[in-house]
Design a protein around this motif. Structure first.
Motif, PDB file in Angstrom:
ATOM      1  N   SER A 136      43.321  40.491  32.031  1.00 35.75           N
ATOM      2  CA  SER A 136      44.138  41.504  32.464  1.00 35.75           C
ATOM      3  C   SER A 136      44.126  41.588  34.113  1.00 35.75           C
ATOM      4  O   SER A 136      45.048  41.559  34.894  1.00 35.75           O
ATOM      5  CB  SER A 136      44.123  42.758  31.946  1.00 35.75           C
ATOM      6  OG  SER A 136      42.816  43.383  31.902  1.00 35.75           O
ATOM      7  N   LYS A 137      42.797  41.687  34.553  1.00 35.32           N
ATOM      8  CA  LYS A 137      42.777  41.929  36.244  1.00 35.32           C
ATOM      9  C   LYS A 137      43.272  40.813  36.778  1.00 35.32           C
ATOM     10  O   LYS A 137      43.917  40.865  37.792  1.00 35.32           O
ATOM     11  CB  LYS A 137      41.254  42.307  36.636  1.00 35.32           C
ATOM     12  CG  LYS A 137      40.756  43.742  36.079  1.00 35.32           C
ATOM     13  CD  LYS A 137      39.432  43.987  36.655  1.00 35.32           C
ATOM     14  CE  LYS A 137      39.074  45.356  35.901  1.00 35.32           C
ATOM     15  NZ  LYS A 137      38.063  46.047  36.642  1.00 35.32           N
ATOM     16  N   GLU A 192      46.892  40.752  36.518  1.00 31.67           N
ATOM     17  CA  GLU A 192      47.838  41.765  37.654  1.00 31.67           C
ATOM     18  C   GLU A 192      47.657  41.059  38.966  1.00 31.67           C
ATOM     19  O   GLU A 192      48.558  41.240  39.754  1.00 31.67           O
ATOM     20  CB  GLU A 192      47.080  42.887  37.550  1.00 31.67           C
ATOM     21  CG  GLU A 192      47.290  43.700  36.064  1.00 31.67           C
ATOM     22  CD  GLU A 192      48.805  43.667  35.825  1.00 31.67           C
ATOM     23  OE1 GLU A 192      49.568  43.786  36.629  1.00 31.67           O
ATOM     24  OE2 GLU A 192      49.098  43.512  34.629  1.00 31.67           O
ATOM     25  N   ARG A 198      50.196  37.978  39.257  1.00 34.46           N
ATOM     26  CA  ARG A 198      51.447  38.285  38.128  1.00 34.46           C
ATOM     27  C   ARG A 198      52.645  37.572  39.057  1.00 34.46           C
ATOM     28  O   ARG A 198      53.338  37.019  38.230  1.00 34.46           O
ATOM     29  CB  ARG A 198      51.812  39.809  38.226  1.00 34.46           C
ATOM     30  CG  ARG A 198      52.979  40.166  37.521  1.00 34.46           C
ATOM     31  CD  ARG A 198      53.473  41.589  37.545  1.00 34.46           C
ATOM     32  NE  ARG A 198      52.785  42.398  36.645  1.00 34.46           N
ATOM     33  CZ  ARG A 198      52.801  42.641  35.602  1.00 34.46           C
ATOM     34  NH1 ARG A 198      53.919  41.970  34.897  1.00 34.46           N
ATOM     35  NH2 ARG A 198      51.979  43.438  34.818  1.00 34.46           N
TER      36      ARG A 198
END
Length: 90
Positions: A28-29, A32, A35
């Motif tokens: 997820s990091k 992000e 992205r």
């Protein structure tokens, strides 16, 4: 691109070329941070650690645990023929 609710924010991307499919895993990091490149690029260069899952010889699956993604520029003559948005599946 898939981001299942049960995957704790992990994003899975399946890429295809003339040799077959490759699965990308973006924590997820990492997603992000990347992205914009991940969601708007027609052609990507993925860098990371290769992980092979082989429940059996016939079921070998290769993953890249992504550290970096780079947009690969297309010549103007090809740009119009390649969609710039990803296909998202949830």
């Amino acid at each position: 691109r898939q981001r299942p609710g049960t995957a704790s924010g992990v994003v899975f991307v399946t890429m295809e070329d003339e040799h077959g499919f490759i699965n990308l895993v973006l924590w997820s990091k990492v997603f992000e941070r990347l992205r914009r490149v991940a969601t708007t690029s027609s052609l990507l260069l993925a860098k990371g650690k290769i992980d092979v899952s082989a429940p059996s010889a016939e079921q070998r699956v290769v993953y890249v645990i992504v550290d970096a993604l780079e947009r690969v520029a297309l010549p103007d003559s090809r740009r119009a023929r390649v969609p710039s948005m990803s296909r998202d599946f949830h």
